[in-house]
Design a protein around this motif. Sequence first.
Motif, PDB file in Angstrom:
ATOM      1  N   LYS A 103       0.518  -1.405   0.208  1.00  0.00           N
ATOM      2  CA  LYS A 103      -0.074   0.025   0.025  1.00  0.00           C
ATOM      3  C   LYS A 103       0.714   0.911  -0.439  1.00  0.00           C
ATOM      4  CE  LYS A 103      -4.089  -1.763   0.204  1.00  0.00           C
ATOM      5  NZ  LYS A 103      -4.737  -1.953  -0.944  1.00  0.00           N
ATOM      6  N   PHE A 104       1.725   1.581   0.602  1.00  0.00           N
ATOM      7  CA  PHE A 104       2.865   2.385   1.215  1.00  0.00           C
ATOM      8  C   PHE A 104       4.099   2.435   1.747  1.00  0.00           C
ATOM      9  CE2 PHE A 104       0.584   2.219   4.771  1.00  0.00           C
ATOM     10  CZ  PHE A 104       1.021   2.494   6.188  1.00  0.00           C
ATOM     11  N   VAL A 105       5.194   3.311   0.835  1.00  0.00           N
ATOM     12  CA  VAL A 105       6.753   3.061   1.774  1.00  0.00           C
ATOM     13  C   VAL A 105       6.746   4.570   2.174  1.00  0.00           C
ATOM     14  CG1 VAL A 105       8.811   2.648   1.865  1.00  0.00           C
ATOM     15  CG2 VAL A 105       7.182   1.266   0.760  1.00  0.00           C
ATOM     16  N   VAL A 106       7.599   4.138   3.718  1.00  0.00           N
ATOM     17  CA  VAL A 106       7.566   5.422   3.837  1.00  0.00           C
ATOM     18  C   VAL A 106       9.036   5.765   3.860  1.00  0.00           C
ATOM     19  CG1 VAL A 106       8.189   7.529   5.678  1.00  0.00           C
ATOM     20  CG2 VAL A 106       5.742   6.133   5.565  1.00  0.00           C
ATOM     21  N   THR A 107       9.928   6.666   2.962  1.00  0.00           N
ATOM     22  CA  THR A 107      11.746   7.169   3.108  1.00  0.00           C
ATOM     23  C   THR A 107      12.318   8.372   3.996  1.00  0.00           C
ATOM     24  OG1 THR A 107      11.332   7.542   0.845  1.00  0.00           O
ATOM     25  CG2 THR A 107      11.710   5.885   1.211  1.00  0.00           C
ATOM     26  N   GLU A 108      12.902   8.836   4.063  1.00  0.00           N
ATOM     27  CA  GLU A 108      13.442   9.427   4.537  1.00  0.00           C
ATOM     28  C   GLU A 108      13.997  10.510   3.629  1.00  0.00           C
ATOM     29  OE1 GLU A 108      17.859   9.806   5.310  1.00  0.00           O
ATOM     30  OE2 GLU A 108      18.683   8.987   4.058  1.00  0.00           O
ATOM     31  N   PHE A 109      13.436  12.136   3.757  1.00  0.00           N
ATOM     32  CA  PHE A 109      13.643  12.920   2.684  1.00  0.00           C
ATOM     33  C   PHE A 109      14.798  13.348   2.778  1.00  0.00           C
ATOM     34  CE2 PHE A 109      13.754  16.873   0.896  1.00  0.00           C
ATOM     35  CZ  PHE A 109      12.915  17.312   0.153  1.00  0.00           C
ATOM     36  N   ILE A 110      15.434  13.071   1.249  1.00  0.00           N
ATOM     37  CA  ILE A 110      16.236  13.576   0.689  1.00  0.00           C
ATOM     38  C   ILE A 110      16.453  14.960   0.315  1.00  0.00           C
ATOM     39  CG2 ILE A 110      18.100  13.324  -0.657  1.00  0.00           C
ATOM     40  CD1 ILE A 110      18.282  11.179   0.981  1.00  0.00           C
ATOM     41  N   GLU A 111      17.684  16.065   0.331  1.00  0.00           N
ATOM     42  CA  GLU A 111      17.528  17.253   0.069  1.00  0.00           C
ATOM     43  C   GLU A 111      18.351  17.328  -1.200  1.00  0.00           C
ATOM     44  OE1 GLU A 111      16.467  19.826   1.527  1.00  0.00           O
ATOM     45  OE2 GLU A 111      15.290  19.474   3.023  1.00  0.00           O
ATOM     46  N   GLY A 112      18.169  17.623  -1.976  1.00  0.00           N
ATOM     47  CA  GLY A 112      18.613  18.106  -3.272  1.00  0.00           C
ATOM     48  C   GLY A 112      17.904  18.600  -3.716  1.00  0.00           C
ATOM     49  N   ARG A 113      17.906  17.998  -5.179  1.00  0.00           N
ATOM     50  CA  ARG A 113      17.353  18.955  -6.982  1.00  0.00           C
ATOM     51  C   ARG A 113      17.109  17.147  -7.640  1.00  0.00           C
ATOM     52  NH1 ARG A 113      20.044  19.868 -10.426  1.00  0.00           N
ATOM     53  NH2 ARG A 113      22.531  20.848 -10.789  1.00  0.00           N
ATOM     54  N   LEU A 114      16.148  17.373  -8.457  1.00  0.00           N
ATOM     55  CA  LEU A 114      15.940  16.323  -9.691  1.00  0.00           C
ATOM     56  C   LEU A 114      16.936  16.445 -10.961  1.00  0.00           C
ATOM     57  CD1 LEU A 114      12.386  15.225  -9.172  1.00  0.00           C
ATOM     58  CD2 LEU A 114      14.072  13.801  -8.478  1.00  0.00           C
ATOM     59  N   LEU A 115      17.718  15.294 -11.176  1.00  0.00           N
ATOM     60  CA  LEU A 115      19.059  15.760 -12.159  1.00  0.00           C
ATOM     61  C   LEU A 115      17.513  16.659 -12.893  1.00  0.00           C
ATOM     62  CD1 LEU A 115      21.401  13.389 -11.811  1.00  0.00           C
ATOM     63  CD2 LEU A 115      21.640  15.337 -11.434  1.00  0.00           C
ATOM     64  N   ASN A 138      24.958  17.691  -1.047  1.00  0.00           N
ATOM     65  CA  ASN A 138      26.987  18.146  -0.438  1.00  0.00           C
ATOM     66  C   ASN A 138      26.936  17.201  -2.309  1.00  0.00           C
ATOM     67  OD1 ASN A 138      25.455  15.410  -0.359  1.00  0.00           O
ATOM     68  ND2 ASN A 138      26.984  14.565   1.602  1.00  0.00           N
ATOM     69  N   LYS A 139      26.514  17.711  -2.548  1.00  0.00           N
ATOM     70  CA  LYS A 139      27.373  17.240  -4.388  1.00  0.00           C
ATOM     71  C   LYS A 139      27.217  15.611  -4.682  1.00  0.00           C
ATOM     72  CE  LYS A 139      29.465  21.058  -5.353  1.00  0.00           C
ATOM     73  NZ  LYS A 139      30.157  21.977  -5.586  1.00  0.00           N
ATOM     74  N   GLN A 140      26.698  14.463  -4.269  1.00  0.00           N
ATOM     75  CA  GLN A 140      26.364  12.985  -4.238  1.00  0.00           C
ATOM     76  C   GLN A 140      25.266  12.878  -5.440  1.00  0.00           C
ATOM     77  OE1 GLN A 140      28.584  10.635  -3.219  1.00  0.00           O
ATOM     78  NE2 GLN A 140      29.623  12.514  -3.299  1.00  0.00           N
ATOM     79  N   LEU A 141      24.729  11.624  -5.652  1.00  0.00           N
ATOM     80  CA  LEU A 141      23.888  11.352  -6.635  1.00  0.00           C
ATOM     81  C   LEU A 141      23.182  10.127  -6.054  1.00  0.00           C
ATOM     82  CD1 LEU A 141      22.812  12.274  -9.520  1.00  0.00           C
ATOM     83  CD2 LEU A 141      24.118  10.143 -10.018  1.00  0.00           C
ATOM     84  N   GLN A 142      21.489  10.329  -5.287  1.00  0.00           N
ATOM     85  CA  GLN A 142      21.065   8.981  -5.170  1.00  0.00           C
ATOM     86  C   GLN A 142      20.052   9.288  -6.286  1.00  0.00           C
ATOM     87  OE1 GLN A 142      20.896   8.596  -1.504  1.00  0.00           O
ATOM     88  NE2 GLN A 142      23.110   8.816  -1.983  1.00  0.00           N
ATOM     89  N   ILE A 143      20.002   7.732  -5.731  1.00  0.00           N
ATOM     90  CA  ILE A 143      18.680   6.598  -6.965  1.00  0.00           C
ATOM     91  C   ILE A 143      17.682   6.782  -5.551  1.00  0.00           C
ATOM     92  CG2 ILE A 143      18.290   5.120  -8.925  1.00  0.00           C
ATOM     93  CD1 ILE A 143      20.857   7.284  -9.484  1.00  0.00           C
TER      94      ILE A 143
END
Length: 293
Positions: free
Chosen positions: A84-96, A190-195
């Motif tokens: 039904k649903f999943v909760v994750t942490e929010f990643i500060e940043g912007r979409l590419l 911090n200039k990293q890439l999260q998927i």
Amino acid sequence: MKVEEIIHEVPELNHELLSFEILGGGLCNRTYKVHTKQSTYVLRINSRQNEYLNLTRCSEVDVMHTINREGFGPKVIYCHNPEKFVVTEFIEGRLLEKNDLKDDHIKSMIMDRLKRIHRMDGQARICTPYDLIHGYLKGADQFQVKYPDGLTQILNRVEKIAHERSNDKKYNNKFCHNDSFLCNMIYTKNKQLQIIDWELSGMGDVFFELTLIPLTNQFSEKDEREWLKLYFGYFEEDTLHIFQDMKFVSMVREVAWGLFYSGLTKGENHHDFDYYKFAEYCVQRIEQGIYQL
């Protein structure tokens, strides 16, 4: 489920809740940014897509845990009802965005993440591009969605490509994200890439994965050659031929996705997006020999 009901159910969200807002950009699931005094979270309310693709949300959560341990995916906070649903942490940043592909550092990070994904062993989850096409079309059939003219002939070519690709033991049957568009990549402060968004991940074809960003960002043939060289470390004409075949398959996946969601969301005003017209548009592009969106 209503978002308010879910927030009430999840302790991390309900405790000292401040506010929540819709996160835009997605055309499948409903996603919210939830603010509490303690932290900020992402709540994703899942669509019924994976029921038709034979992909469980539990196995997706397992992948999300693995990716988080690898250091390039958000931490899972709550997953007691993953279908039904999943909760994750929010990643500060912007979409590419498309302009980020001009940045060699960002392109190198994209390739690094893709290679690390493709090296992942021990994943039982299977999701080939052909599984996606067949699953979406099976769902479209259940919703009695009419196929656009010309699709049957297009699907015949997909079957031929699938047969040819089955002989590739090096780059086929590798773990893939399968939805690795720029909109699923977050460039952090911090200039990293999260998927993010691992719902279609599974054992698949590396070449299919490599087509997704070029498909949606108007790559020239020169750009495609450089893209392949960046991944493989060299360029060969044979790899470009395979790449072109898989761009065709990627376009067909888009057709099947559009047909399926036109049935799934029938009667809804969903993001003002016409899924069926999108599927027809993709068929027209394929017939014109244009394998780009």
